[in-house]
Design a protein around this motif. Structure first.
Motif, short mmCIF file in Angstrom:
data_model
loop_
_atom_site.label_atom_id
_atom_site.label_comp_id
_atom_site.label_asym_id
_atom_site.label_seq_id
_atom_site.Cartn_x
_atom_site.Cartn_y
_atom_site.Cartn_z
N ASP A 8 0.86 -1.19 0.00
CA ASP A 8 0.00 0.00 0.00
C ASP A 8 0.88 1.23 0.00
O ASP A 8 2.06 1.17 0.36
CB ASP A 8 -0.93 0.01 1.22
N GLU A 9 0.30 2.34 -0.43
CA GLU A 9 1.02 3.62 -0.45
C GLU A 9 0.27 4.64 0.41
O GLU A 9 -0.90 4.46 0.73
CB GLU A 9 1.22 4.12 -1.88
N VAL A 10 0.97 5.71 0.72
CA VAL A 10 0.37 6.80 1.49
C VAL A 10 0.98 8.12 1.03
O VAL A 10 2.14 8.17 0.63
CB VAL A 10 0.56 6.57 3.02
N ILE A 16 2.76 18.12 -0.02
CA ILE A 16 4.21 18.15 0.23
C ILE A 16 4.81 16.75 0.30
O ILE A 16 4.11 15.77 0.53
CB ILE A 16 4.56 18.87 1.56
N GLY A 17 6.12 16.72 0.13
CA GLY A 17 6.92 15.55 0.44
C GLY A 17 6.74 14.36 -0.47
O GLY A 17 5.92 14.37 -1.39
N PRO A 18 7.53 13.34 -0.19
CA PRO A 18 7.48 12.12 -1.00
C PRO A 18 6.22 11.31 -0.74
O PRO A 18 5.55 11.49 0.27
CB PRO A 18 8.72 11.35 -0.54
N VAL A 19 5.92 10.43 -1.68
CA VAL A 19 4.89 9.42 -1.48
C VAL A 19 5.63 8.18 -0.99
O VAL A 19 6.74 7.90 -1.43
CB VAL A 19 4.07 9.18 -2.78
N TYR A 20 5.06 7.50 -0.02
CA TYR A 20 5.66 6.31 0.59
C TYR A 20 4.83 5.08 0.23
O TYR A 20 3.60 5.17 0.12
CB TYR A 20 5.64 6.41 2.12
N ALA A 21 5.50 3.95 0.11
CA ALA A 21 4.82 2.66 -0.04
C ALA A 21 5.52 1.66 0.87
O ALA A 21 6.70 1.81 1.17
CB ALA A 21 4.89 2.19 -1.48
N ILE A 61 10.22 -0.41 2.82
CA ILE A 61 9.64 0.89 2.46
C ILE A 61 10.22 1.32 1.12
O ILE A 61 11.40 1.14 0.87
CB ILE A 61 10.03 1.97 3.51
N GLY A 62 9.38 1.89 0.30
CA GLY A 62 9.82 2.53 -0.94
C GLY A 62 9.28 3.95 -0.96
O GLY A 62 8.23 4.22 -0.39
N ARG A 63 10.04 4.84 -1.58
CA ARG A 63 9.60 6.25 -1.65
C ARG A 63 9.77 6.76 -3.07
O ARG A 63 10.60 6.25 -3.81
CB ARG A 63 10.48 7.13 -0.76
#
Length: 186
Positions: A8-10, A16-21, A61-63
């Motif tokens: 899932d991502e958030v 702002i900022g990066p998207v995280y998965a 985690i991936g960004r």
């Protein structure tokens, strides 16, 4: 043996900022009844569960950065963050279940999208919790260096306070300049 990873991502809607998965492979010992969509939990519950999940799973985690979001668009950047999270797992899953209706392009993986997966699939719920807690911590750190935007409370989403601060304090390097209303201010 079947090894299932939930992804899932958030942060897609944040300004702002990066998207995280996050990608998570649950151990058999984990109590799956505790796992729920991160949005349905309090901050304290999420943080407690995040620690529990990390101890009882293989996770990563991936960004995707603000620059990548602006270059690719938010959907493609989200898929890139997911791809990075999947590839960083220390164990290769036989099946990858991804929240939503899109999957990243990834050769040699069996990928399947699951609409509302964060509410239906425990490993996706776990991924939503880890991604949310991780991104929230990052944004809270950014908030300390960028006073007045209340990012520690709104996490970069377009709240009244954030929009008011944008008009008063201006755009930072952390803002996604291709996102409305920032693109109109810029």
């Amino acid at each position: 043996m079947k090894i299932i990873a939930g992804v899932d991502e958030v942060g897609r809607g944040s300004l702002i900022g990066p998207v995280y998965a996050s990608a998570v492979i649950l151990k058999k010992s984990i109590n799956q009844k505790l796992l729920k969509d991160s949005k349905s939990l309090s901050k304290k519950e999420r943080e407690h569960l995040c620690t529990y999940i990390k101890k009882n799973s293989t996770w990563s985690i991936g960004r995707a950065s603000v620059k990548e979001i602006e270059k690719l668009n938010i959907l493609q950047a989200s898929l890139l963050a997911m791809k990075r999270a999947i590839k960083k797992l220390k164990r290769k899953p036989t099946h990858v279940l991804i929240d939503g209706n899109k999957t990243p392009e990834l050769k040699n993986y069996n990928l399947k999208s699951v609409i509302k997966g964060d509410k239906k699939v425990p490993s996706i719920s776990a991924a939503s919790i880890i991604a949310k807690v991780s991104r929230d911590k990052f944004i809270t750190t950014l908030s300390k260096k960028n006073k007045g935007y209340d990012w520690d409370k709104n996490f970069g989403y377009g709240t009244k306070q954030h929009l008011k601060a944008l008009k008063k304090l201006g755009i930072t390097k952390h803002h996604r300049k291709t996102f409305s209303p920032i693109s109109k201010i810029n």
